[in-house]
Design a protein around this motif. Structure first.
Motif, PDB file in Angstrom:
ATOM      1  N   GLN A 128     -24.495   5.750  53.134  1.00 25.77           N
ATOM      2  CA  GLN A 128     -24.060   5.736  51.850  1.00 25.77           C
ATOM      3  C   GLN A 128     -22.424   5.702  51.684  1.00 25.77           C
ATOM      4  N   GLU A 129     -21.733   6.269  52.460  1.00 19.74           N
ATOM      5  CA  GLU A 129     -20.378   6.532  52.645  1.00 19.74           C
ATOM      6  C   GLU A 129     -19.845   5.012  52.627  1.00 19.74           C
ATOM      7  N   LEU A 130     -20.389   4.217  53.487  1.00 16.49           N
ATOM      8  CA  LEU A 130     -20.186   2.783  53.656  1.00 16.49           C
ATOM      9  C   LEU A 130     -20.650   1.878  52.437  1.00 16.49           C
ATOM     10  N   GLU A 131     -21.475   2.287  51.768  1.00 15.41           N
ATOM     11  CA  GLU A 131     -21.944   1.497  50.602  1.00 15.41           C
ATOM     12  C   GLU A 131     -21.011   1.930  49.620  1.00 15.41           C
ATOM     13  N   LYS A 132     -20.478   2.862  49.537  1.00 14.16           N
ATOM     14  CA  LYS A 132     -19.784   3.643  48.367  1.00 14.16           C
ATOM     15  C   LYS A 132     -18.246   3.004  48.545  1.00 14.16           C
ATOM     16  N   ARG A 133     -17.662   2.793  49.706  1.00 12.94           N
ATOM     17  CA  ARG A 133     -16.581   1.988  49.774  1.00 12.94           C
ATOM     18  C   ARG A 133     -16.705   0.419  49.797  1.00 12.94           C
ATOM     19  N   GLY A 134     -17.785  -0.033  49.517  1.00 10.73           N
ATOM     20  CA  GLY A 134     -17.838  -1.382  49.350  1.00 10.73           C
ATOM     21  C   GLY A 134     -17.818  -2.361  50.626  1.00 10.73           C
ATOM     22  N   TYR A 135     -18.103  -1.555  51.812  1.00 17.88           N
ATOM     23  CA  TYR A 135     -17.946  -2.229  52.977  1.00 17.88           C
ATOM     24  C   TYR A 135     -19.125  -3.029  53.525  1.00 17.88           C
ATOM     25  N   ARG A 136     -19.041  -4.398  54.146  1.00 19.11           N
ATOM     26  CA  ARG A 136     -20.135  -5.061  54.669  1.00 19.11           C
ATOM     27  C   ARG A 136     -20.342  -4.679  56.129  1.00 19.11           C
ATOM     28  N   PHE A 137     -21.733  -3.953  56.291  1.00 21.19           N
ATOM     29  CA  PHE A 137     -21.928  -3.494  57.530  1.00 21.19           C
ATOM     30  C   PHE A 137     -23.319  -3.789  57.970  1.00 21.19           C
ATOM     31  N   VAL A 138     -23.519  -3.742  59.221  1.00 17.14           N
ATOM     32  CA  VAL A 138     -24.939  -3.710  60.157  1.00 17.14           C
ATOM     33  C   VAL A 138     -25.372  -2.381  60.907  1.00 17.14           C
ATOM     34  N   ARG A 139     -26.201  -1.620  60.686  1.00 18.31           N
ATOM     35  CA  ARG A 139     -26.534  -0.544  61.689  1.00 18.31           C
ATOM     36  C   ARG A 139     -27.727  -0.505  62.235  1.00 18.31           C
ATOM     37  N   TYR A 140     -28.109  -0.065  63.410  1.00 15.36           N
ATOM     38  CA  TYR A 140     -29.295   0.056  64.111  1.00 15.36           C
ATOM     39  C   TYR A 140     -29.240   1.233  64.929  1.00 15.36           C
ATOM     40  N   ALA A 141     -29.682   2.379  64.482  1.00 17.18           N
ATOM     41  CA  ALA A 141     -29.804   3.753  65.271  1.00 17.18           C
ATOM     42  C   ALA A 141     -28.098   3.944  65.236  1.00 17.18           C
ATOM     43  N   ASP A 142     -27.551   4.058  66.352  1.00 23.59           N
ATOM     44  CA  ASP A 142     -26.112   4.620  66.300  1.00 23.59           C
ATOM     45  C   ASP A 142     -25.351   3.441  66.730  1.00 23.59           C
ATOM     46  N   ASP A 143     -25.627   2.214  66.721  1.00 26.76           N
ATOM     47  CA  ASP A 143     -24.928   1.108  66.936  1.00 26.76           C
ATOM     48  C   ASP A 143     -24.484   0.517  65.631  1.00 26.76           C
ATOM     49  N   CYS A 144     -23.186   0.536  65.184  1.00 30.24           N
ATOM     50  CA  CYS A 144     -22.840  -0.120  63.962  1.00 30.24           C
ATOM     51  C   CYS A 144     -21.457  -1.053  63.945  1.00 30.24           C
ATOM     52  N   GLN A 145     -21.575  -2.159  63.033  1.00 26.17           N
ATOM     53  CA  GLN A 145     -20.371  -2.776  63.092  1.00 26.17           C
ATOM     54  C   GLN A 145     -20.131  -3.128  61.570  1.00 26.17           C
ATOM     55  N   ILE A 146     -18.857  -2.959  61.289  1.00 23.85           N
ATOM     56  CA  ILE A 146     -18.176  -3.247  59.681  1.00 23.85           C
ATOM     57  C   ILE A 146     -17.534  -4.436  59.938  1.00 23.85           C
ATOM     58  N   TYR A 147     -17.652  -5.391  58.858  1.00 23.09           N
ATOM     59  CA  TYR A 147     -17.021  -6.697  58.923  1.00 23.09           C
ATOM     60  C   TYR A 147     -16.058  -6.587  57.646  1.00 23.09           C
ATOM     61  N   VAL A 148     -14.739  -6.970  57.875  1.00 25.36           N
ATOM     62  CA  VAL A 148     -13.636  -7.062  56.992  1.00 25.36           C
ATOM     63  C   VAL A 148     -13.094  -8.333  57.235  1.00 25.36           C
ATOM     64  N   LYS A 149     -11.799  -8.513  56.268  1.00 31.49           N
ATOM     65  CA  LYS A 149     -11.330  -9.929  56.328  1.00 31.49           C
ATOM     66  C   LYS A 149      -9.916 -10.091  56.761  1.00 31.49           C
ATOM     67  N   SER A 150      -9.346  -8.861  57.184  1.00 29.19           N
ATOM     68  CA  SER A 150      -8.194  -8.936  57.980  1.00 29.19           C
ATOM     69  C   SER A 150      -7.904  -8.262  59.237  1.00 29.19           C
ATOM     70  N   ARG A 151      -7.092  -8.363  60.127  1.00 32.22           N
ATOM     71  CA  ARG A 151      -6.542  -7.478  61.104  1.00 32.22           C
ATOM     72  C   ARG A 151      -6.201  -6.247  60.576  1.00 32.22           C
ATOM     73  N   ARG A 152      -5.451  -6.332  59.463  1.00 31.45           N
ATOM     74  CA  ARG A 152      -4.856  -4.833  59.066  1.00 31.45           C
ATOM     75  C   ARG A 152      -6.161  -4.007  58.497  1.00 31.45           C
ATOM     76  N   ALA A 153      -7.191  -4.577  57.698  1.00 30.62           N
ATOM     77  CA  ALA A 153      -8.403  -3.951  57.299  1.00 30.62           C
ATOM     78  C   ALA A 153      -9.070  -3.307  58.119  1.00 30.62           C
ATOM     79  N   ALA A 154      -9.182  -4.165  59.522  1.00 26.59           N
ATOM     80  CA  ALA A 154      -9.807  -3.930  60.735  1.00 26.59           C
ATOM     81  C   ALA A 154      -9.495  -2.468  61.207  1.00 26.59           C
ATOM     82  N   LYS A 155      -7.972  -2.552  61.421  1.00 28.73           N
ATOM     83  CA  LYS A 155      -7.325  -1.204  61.893  1.00 28.73           C
ATOM     84  C   LYS A 155      -7.420   0.091  61.108  1.00 28.73           C
ATOM     85  N   GLN A 156      -7.424  -0.304  59.667  1.00 32.52           N
ATOM     86  CA  GLN A 156      -7.571   0.772  58.863  1.00 32.52           C
ATOM     87  C   GLN A 156      -8.836   1.356  58.771  1.00 32.52           C
ATOM     88  N   THR A 157      -9.803   0.525  58.834  1.00 34.46           N
ATOM     89  CA  THR A 157     -11.379   0.957  58.631  1.00 34.46           C
ATOM     90  C   THR A 157     -11.578   1.730  59.904  1.00 34.46           C
TER      91      THR A 157
END
Length: 298
Positions: free
Chosen positions: A86-115
């Motif tokens: 819900q937190e990821l959705e609220k922030r507008g992130y594109r993500f995939v999660r299966y159990a405790d494995d999660c990846q979040i997709y962003v558009k830049s290196r800077r956004a990745a570091k901040q995320t």
């Protein structure tokens, strides 16, 4: 795959340290009480969480975590991480999660570091979970893996492929099943091998780069040829077997008396011709490539 095609070319890979062992009981029960009204059900879940584990005949109390292997644990763990979704959705992130494995997709290196920084703070401060900083990282999608899969280096049309570590684990298991140290009947060896291979390709049928399956099929047959050659042992037996499989007498005698190592012989032209794909199919060996094609068609 869709996220990459949409331009989200950086991925944040978050690894939770011993997730099932670190679920906070009070937070989980508080979350459940917001949904479940029946107090008896809540008490039962609390007792399940605090039942402890048996180790060397002694019961060890459990003050956090959900029992691994228990039928309720995956459900309870998903409820814990639902707040993260819900937190990821609220922030507008594109993500995939299966159990405790999660990846979040962003558009830049800077956004990745901040995320990565923001999500680490959220998970540790809000959910009281421990992020594994050594394994958590950001990078290109083809540099990271998710549930054993990764991608090819093509942002417009990325192909799903098997992660190198997953392929290595597969080959390690095949080596165990085709080890010359274990003296078992070929029929039983192939049965065990089929059991593993069919289950493995059933999981990895999503891959879109199947050429490696042909190589893996060939490698499996080479290992079986090595075992068969060792089984025949004596030169006379080897010559007789080769002739019965269609080899000329002279060539059969020449190869039957060779001093070359088993692995090298397994790649020889004469064994390729006599112990070919048709031979192993007649022995009951399943082909990964054929199984893959069947699964993709259905």
């Amino acid at each position: 795959k869709t996220y990459i095609q949409e331009g989200y070319g950086w991925v944040v890979d978050i690894d939770l340290s011993k997730f099932f062992d670190r679920v906070h009981h009070d937070r989980l029960m508080r979350r459940l009480s917001q949904i479940i009204q029946d107090r008896q059900v809540l008490r039962l879940i609390r007792r399940y969480l605090q039942a402890g584990i048996m180790e060397n005949g002694l019961v060890q109390p459990s003050t956090e975590g959900t029992p691994q292997g228990g039928p309720l644990s995956p459900l309870l763990s998903n409820i814990v991480l639902d707040e993260w979704d819900q937190e990821l959705e609220k922030r507008g992130y594109r993500f995939v999660r299966y159990a405790d494995d999660c990846q979040i997709y962003v558009k830049s290196r800077r956004a990745a570091k901040q995320t990565l920084t923001k999500m680490t703070t959220f998970l540790e401060d809000r959910l009281r979970l421990q992020v594994n900083r050594e394994k958590s990282a950001w990078g290109r999608p083809w540099e990271r893996s998710f549930l054993g899969f990764t991608f090819t280096r093509n942002r417009q049309d990325p192909k799903i492929r098997i992660a190198p570590a997953s392929l290595k684990r597969c080959k390690d298991r095949i080596r165990e099943l085709t080890s010359r140290r274990h003296s078992i009947e070929m029929e039983e060896r192939i049965r065990r091998l089929n059991q593993f291979l069919i289950g493995w390709i059933g999981y990895f049928q999503l891959v879109e780069t199947p050429s490696f399956l042909q190589k893996l099929d060939a490698w499996v047959k080479r290992r079986l040829r090595m075992i068969r050659w060792k089984e025949w042992k004596k030169p006379k037996t080897r010559q007789r077997k080769l002739v019965s499989l269609g080899a000329r007498i002279g060539k059969a005698w020449e190869w039957a008396n060779t001093r070359k190592a088993y692995w090298r012989i397994a790649k020889s032209p004469i064994l390729h011709k006599t112990l070919d794909s048709a031979y192993w199919k007649s022995q009951g060996l399943k082909s990964l490539m054929e199984r893959y094609d069947t699964l993709r068609q259905t």
